[in-house]
Design a protein around this motif. Structure first.
Motif, PDB file in Angstrom:
ATOM      1  N   ALA A 141       0.875  -1.215  -0.022  1.00 54.39           N
ATOM      2  CA  ALA A 141       0.143   0.012  -0.035  1.00 54.39           C
ATOM      3  C   ALA A 141       0.910   1.246   0.003  1.00 54.39           C
ATOM      4  O   ALA A 141       0.691   2.341  -0.637  1.00 54.39           O
ATOM      5  N   GLY A 194       2.197   2.062  -3.389  1.00 55.51           N
ATOM      6  CA  GLY A 194       1.049   2.448  -4.401  1.00 55.51           C
ATOM      7  C   GLY A 194       0.568   1.418  -5.164  1.00 55.51           C
ATOM      8  O   GLY A 194      -0.050   1.737  -6.276  1.00 55.51           O
ATOM      9  N   TYR A 217      -1.894  -1.245  -5.772  1.00 52.13           N
ATOM     10  CA  TYR A 217      -3.415  -1.337  -5.381  1.00 52.13           C
ATOM     11  C   TYR A 217      -3.982  -2.613  -5.130  1.00 52.13           C
ATOM     12  O   TYR A 217      -3.690  -3.546  -5.972  1.00 52.13           O
ATOM     13  N   LEU A 218      -4.369  -3.097  -4.046  1.00 56.73           N
ATOM     14  CA  LEU A 218      -4.457  -4.214  -3.376  1.00 56.73           C
ATOM     15  C   LEU A 218      -6.117  -4.543  -3.190  1.00 56.73           C
ATOM     16  O   LEU A 218      -6.579  -3.373  -2.751  1.00 56.73           O
ATOM     17  N   TRP A 219      -6.823  -5.411  -3.746  1.00 55.18           N
ATOM     18  CA  TRP A 219      -8.400  -5.472  -3.139  1.00 55.18           C
ATOM     19  C   TRP A 219      -8.679  -6.666  -2.974  1.00 55.18           C
ATOM     20  O   TRP A 219      -8.107  -7.713  -3.253  1.00 55.18           O
TER      21      TRP A 219
END
Lengths: 423, 99
Positions: free
Chosen positions: A31, A34, A36-38
């Protein structure tokens, strides 16, 4: 949100299973860099599932190394992977593109023409004229000039007041508004008689124009003249100055005929008769509403039952068959047909009306028959029911109904036609 | 410590005077709770612990804890976290406090 999802689909994303001791650290590092994990879900003590963009997988490898964890790709999603798969099946992709192009190409033609709003003009005629202006099935839409078709139709068909041509997809609707032509009856003022349409006894005569031939109380037959359109006038000779010489008869009175269109109302008593009968007891057949269908295939002379009963499960029944067979080609017909047999149960009921009941029904039937003969809107002035008795004792009640009305029996008959009839 | 307290007090007075939102000035998290299904945490400092029953997030100086079941991190960015699942309780922890 939808946009984001579309973006991630276009870019492509993968699901990773990360295995390691310090998974929180892994997430934090990603994170903070930069990435982006979801959809991070814990699978077990040292495993979790993470979704990430394709482009971020490479930097993630570095993070994994520093946090002493490792990951495995378990799912690939998105356009880049689909394209990869497509590369192995080039012809399928080509087929898809060809299909889309064909669909687009074919949709730029007119395939159906519909004509609406025409009452007297035939659709075929309109279509023929429209075809002359370039609107026919198979015509290209880019060549079609709706205004030109409209103008052509309006010019060529005089009875058209307005034309609209709408193109909707591959269907063209021609909407037509026809001019209402008022037709004057050319024989409206021709001389005519009023003749009797029915037999009857004259009750009232009201002459508006013409000369009455009958008077009240006369009996007329259908076709006989009631009010004549021919008015005869006597020509009185000039009053002679000198007295007629002895022995000379006064001249025969001379008539001059004048022809007019007879007008008037002739009301007459008209009688109608009806007959009805009813048995004192009878058996009625009624459908019970229960039914069974069976489907069969017939090959040659052999019949195979697919579903349903072989024979009717009811004692009294009606049978309905629908047979579907293959279309014939030349002289060869395939002897295979599918037949649907429908058995509908019938209940037989014995009804006993009794003398009075049967009489009532017969009366009703007789009156029905009479009222079918009566002209609409006429009032019944008198009615009489009569039982017909035959010598033999019967299980049948016969009723005769007599009805009397007073109605206008006059119908117009052109004089010329009457003269022609005589010839 | 007293110096820090004084600093904070000054900042608070400053932000009150100029009507600047507290979360900007004082570096506080902004937490949005949607029913018991979702928690948005803005202005976080990273995850401390994550299991399906418990999530702890570093926030300002202390920690913010979420308990529940079937918890999952919907997304995580540098300053924003979204936690989804069946949330049972929320809790603020002082630095060093064990939960």
């Amino acid at each position: 949100m939808v946009l984001l999802r579309l973006f991630s689909f276009l870019m492509g994303h993968v699901s990773l299973v990360v295995r390691g001791e310090f998974l929180e650290k892994f997430v934090n590092m990603a994170a903070s860099r930069g990435i982006y994990l979801w959809d991070i879900t814990r699978l077990g003590n040292d495993r979790m599932r993470v979704k990430v963009r394709i482009s971020d997988v490479r930097p993630l490898r570095h993070i994994a190394r520093t946090t002493k964890s490792c990951f495995k790709v378990v799912e690939r999603r998105g356009l880049p992977f689909m394209l990869n798969r497509m590369k192995k099946r080039k012809l399928l992709a080509v087929g898809g593109v060809v299909f889309l192009l064909t669909l687009y190409f074919l949709s730029s033609f007119v395939w159906f023409i519909q004509v609406t709003g025409n009452e007297r003009l035939s659709s075929e005629e309109i279509k023929k004229i429209a075809a002359g202006a370039g609107l026919k099935p198979g015509a290209a839409k880019w060549d079609l000039d709706a205004k030109l078709v409209e103008n052509t139709l309006r010019e060529k068909i005089s009875s058209v007041a307005w034309v609209g041509v709408y193109v909707k997809g591959t269907r063209v609707t021609i909407e037509i508004a026809e001019r209402k032509l008022v037709q004057e009856d050319p024989h409206r003022n021709d001389p005519a008689h009023i003749v009797a349409g029915k037999a009857g006894l004259i009750k009232e005569v009201l002459v508006l124009n013409g000369q009455a031939v009958i008077k009240e109380g006369d009996t007329v037959l259908p076709g006989s003249i009631l009010i004549s359109g021919e008015i005869k006038e006597e020509i009185k000779p000039e009053p002679a100055n000198q007295p007629l010489p002895e022995g000379q008869e006064p001249p025969e009175p001379q008539y001059v005929s004048r022809f007019v269109r007879a007008k008037g109302i002739v009301r007459a008593r008209v009688w109608y008769e009806g007959y009805g009968e009813c048995r004192i007891s009878e058996t009625l057949e009624k459908l019970s509403g229960r039914q069974k269908t069976s489907a069969r295939i017939k090959i040659g002379t052999k019949e195979i039952i697919i579903a349903g009963p072989k024979e009717s499960p009811y004692r009294h029944y009606q049978e309905k068959q629908t047979v579907k067979s293959l279309p014939k080609w030349r002289n060869i017909s395939i002897p295979v047909e599918v037949r649907n047999v429908q058995y509908m149960e019938i209940i037989k009921e014995r009804m006993t009306y009794g003398q009075a009941g049967a009489k009532k029904i017969a009366e009703q039937k007789a009156m029905q028959e009479v009222s079918a003969k009566l002209p609409q809107g006429e009032k019944i002035t008198e009615q009489r029911l009569e039982q017909v008795n035959t010598a033999a004792e019967e299980e049948l009640v016969r009723i005769k109904a007599f009805v009397e009305t007073v109605e206008d029996i006059g119908t117009i008959k052109p004089l010329k036609a009457a003269e022609e009839d005589k010839d | 410590m007293s110096l820090r307290d004084l600093q904070r007090k000054l900042k608070k007075q400053f932000s009150d005077f100029f009507e600047i939102p507290n979360d900007v000035m004082l570096d506080l998290p902004k937490i949005v709770l949607v029913g018991n299904l979702q928690v948005f945490i803005e202005n976080h400092r990273g995850i401390v612990e994550y299991t399906t029953e418990k999530v702890r997030v570093k926030v300002g100086e202390g920690e913010f804890g979420i308990t529940g079941s079937k918890l999952m991190l919907r997304n995580i960015k540098t300053d924003e976290i979204c936690v989804e699942g069946q949330i049972k309780s929320l809790c603020f922890l002082e630095p060093g406090e064990v939960w």
